[in-house]
Design an enzyme around this catalytic site. Sequence first.
Site, short mmCIF file in Angstrom:
data_model
loop_
_atom_site.label_atom_id
_atom_site.label_comp_id
_atom_site.label_asym_id
_atom_site.label_seq_id
_atom_site.Cartn_x
_atom_site.Cartn_y
_atom_site.Cartn_z
N ARG A 39 0.84 -1.20 0.00
CA ARG A 39 0.00 0.00 0.00
C ARG A 39 0.87 1.24 0.00
O ARG A 39 0.94 1.99 0.97
CB ARG A 39 -0.97 -0.09 1.14
CG ARG A 39 -2.07 -0.97 0.61
CD ARG A 39 -3.13 -1.33 1.42
NE ARG A 39 -4.26 -1.64 0.54
CZ ARG A 39 -5.43 -1.93 0.98
NH1 ARG A 39 -5.68 -1.90 2.25
NH2 ARG A 39 -6.39 -2.22 0.14
N GLN A 55 -0.78 2.19 -6.06
CA GLN A 55 -2.23 2.40 -5.89
C GLN A 55 -3.05 1.94 -7.10
O GLN A 55 -4.11 1.35 -6.95
CB GLN A 55 -2.53 3.86 -5.59
CG GLN A 55 -2.72 4.10 -4.11
CD GLN A 55 -2.97 5.56 -3.77
OE1 GLN A 55 -2.82 6.44 -4.61
NE2 GLN A 55 -3.34 5.81 -2.54
N ASP A 61 -3.72 -1.80 -7.13
CA ASP A 61 -4.24 -2.36 -5.88
C ASP A 61 -5.65 -2.94 -6.05
O ASP A 61 -6.64 -2.22 -5.99
CB ASP A 61 -4.22 -1.26 -4.81
CG ASP A 61 -4.62 -1.76 -3.44
OD1 ASP A 61 -5.07 -2.92 -3.35
OD2 ASP A 61 -4.50 -1.00 -2.48
N SER A 101 -8.24 -2.70 -3.12
CA SER A 101 -8.97 -1.43 -3.08
C SER A 101 -10.04 -1.36 -4.16
O SER A 101 -11.18 -1.00 -3.89
CB SER A 101 -8.03 -0.24 -3.26
OG SER A 101 -7.19 -0.12 -2.15
N TYR A 127 -3.03 -1.18 7.93
CA TYR A 127 -4.08 -2.12 8.34
C TYR A 127 -4.31 -2.06 9.85
O TYR A 127 -3.51 -1.49 10.59
CB TYR A 127 -3.68 -3.55 7.96
CG TYR A 127 -3.68 -3.80 6.48
CD1 TYR A 127 -4.87 -3.92 5.78
CD2 TYR A 127 -2.49 -3.92 5.77
CE1 TYR A 127 -4.89 -4.17 4.42
CE2 TYR A 127 -2.48 -4.17 4.40
CZ TYR A 127 -3.69 -4.29 3.73
OH TYR A 127 -3.69 -4.53 2.38
P1 NAD Z 1 -9.33 -4.09 5.59
O1 NAD Z 1 -10.18 -4.60 4.46
O2 NAD Z 1 -8.16 -4.90 5.99
O3 NAD Z 1 -10.26 -3.89 6.88
C1 NAD Z 1 -11.45 -3.12 6.81
C2 NAD Z 1 -11.54 -2.18 7.98
O4 NAD Z 1 -11.87 -2.92 9.15
C3 NAD Z 1 -10.27 -1.41 8.30
O5 NAD Z 1 -10.54 -0.03 8.26
C4 NAD Z 1 -9.90 -1.89 9.70
O6 NAD Z 1 -9.30 -0.87 10.46
C5 NAD Z 1 -11.26 -2.27 10.24
N1 NAD Z 1 -11.23 -3.16 11.42
C6 NAD Z 1 -10.40 -4.19 11.70
N2 NAD Z 1 -10.68 -4.73 12.90
C7 NAD Z 1 -11.73 -4.02 13.41
C8 NAD Z 1 -12.48 -4.11 14.61
N3 NAD Z 1 -12.21 -5.02 15.54
N4 NAD Z 1 -13.47 -3.21 14.79
C9 NAD Z 1 -13.76 -2.27 13.87
N5 NAD Z 1 -13.08 -2.15 12.70
C10 NAD Z 1 -12.08 -3.01 12.48
O7 NAD Z 1 -8.85 -2.60 5.31
P2 NAD Z 1 -8.76 -1.82 3.93
O8 NAD Z 1 -10.08 -1.40 3.48
O9 NAD Z 1 -7.96 -2.65 3.01
O10 NAD Z 1 -7.97 -0.49 4.32
C11 NAD Z 1 -6.98 -0.41 5.33
C12 NAD Z 1 -6.29 0.94 5.26
O11 NAD Z 1 -5.41 1.00 4.14
C13 NAD Z 1 -7.20 2.13 5.11
O12 NAD Z 1 -6.69 3.16 5.90
C14 NAD Z 1 -7.06 2.51 3.68
O13 NAD Z 1 -7.38 3.87 3.44
C15 NAD Z 1 -5.61 2.23 3.47
N6 NAD Z 1 -5.26 2.07 2.05
C16 NAD Z 1 -4.13 2.69 1.59
C17 NAD Z 1 -3.77 2.56 0.24
C18 NAD Z 1 -2.53 3.23 -0.29
O14 NAD Z 1 -2.13 2.94 -1.38
N7 NAD Z 1 -1.88 4.07 0.39
C19 NAD Z 1 -4.55 1.81 -0.60
C20 NAD Z 1 -5.69 1.19 -0.09
C21 NAD Z 1 -6.02 1.32 1.25
#
Ligand code: NAD
Length: 373
Positions: free
Chosen positions: A121, A126, A129, A132, A229
Amino acid sequence: MKIAILKERRDGETRVAATPDTVKKLVAAGHKVAIEKGAGDTASIPDKAFGDAGATLGTLAATLKGADALFAVRAPDEATLAKLPKGILLVGQLEPHGNKAQAKAFATAGIDALAMEFTPRITRAQSMDALSSQSNLAGYRAVIEASALYGRAFPMMMTAAGTIAPAKAFVMGAGVAGLQAIATARRLGAMVSATDVRPAAKEQVGSLGAKFIAVEDEEFKAAETAGGYAKEMSKDYQAKQAELIAAHIAKQDIVVTTALIPGRPAPKLITKKMVAAMKPGSVIIDLAAAMGGNCELTKANEIVEEGGVKIAGYANLPGRLAADSSALYAKNLLNLLPLLVTEDSSKSPHWDDEIITAMALTRDGKVIHDTLK
Ligand code: NAD
């Protein structure tokens, strides 16, 4: 190089790893694209559209003959794996977390496998990905499914015959899928709240006009890993979180759960008791169904009804809008392509590039991913 695209064989998989648009671009970049007949049927892409874009359509055997790379949505099943040419580069959503047996099978078959789930990430990656691109659509679709299962309307309506109250929607897990679910539920007119364990989520939820609800203690402040994460939370945190959620969830009409921890079973956030406290007619859409579910009652690929509350465990929501999810996924693969070839378009994965290093499971008959050796 010759890139093969097969019809996906996993039950219920409707997506395809190329579109006429990406085929045109691959061909223009000097590649040959071979597609198994019927591969696009379930994503509303007829063979003719692939053919017009410059692909060769054929049987599975013809598609794989002499192929340098296989672009796939999912990992090949056993029968297909046995037919892959030795040395082929496989790129797909391979569900690699902890799956040592699969990595070993790829290595034994002489397949160089790259897992899209391990795309780092970082900003440069991006556009590649797939987690996403697919989660975003899953979040949207979750709310559409909820609205179809809910026996009431989402927006407030003031009519001559009376007023309809707006639906209350609660999104658990405000990552990529959760944020899109919030935005979609807001657009449909629901009153939306959301929770997460990562502090960064608080501002994002607020900026979408939803109310943030969470146990904001010291553990919460440190719950985000360097990769962005969530960490698995302690028993103590989980107990405090459950208490807060129990009171809130009883007042909700729609709950969309998306909480995941990479490589771990989904955290159980909704107990049977919490479901029993919800109003009949309420709907839970559990996006974590494929990882065991965020609700104790979730059954993958089923809609369970308990005390009038419907709990839907669609395990492949992106597959329920296959045309769009295929288009974005195929684009992710196209964006990865420069890291798989030389300038004159012959196969040569950039093994030393941090993106490929992170994604690579196997190379030259060996398992090379640190977590899978
Ligand atoms: P994910 O699919 O792994 O998880 C979904 C969400 O569930 C996350 O926000 C996580 O914090 C939440 N979660 C986990 N345990 C929990 C609990 N016990 N109670 C409540 N919520 C809980 O996550 P994701 O959608 O893949 O995204 C993770 C992060 O990565 C986000 O901040 C996203 O913005 C970021 N991201 C960054 C990039 C990049 O290129 N920089 C790209 C995609 C996502």
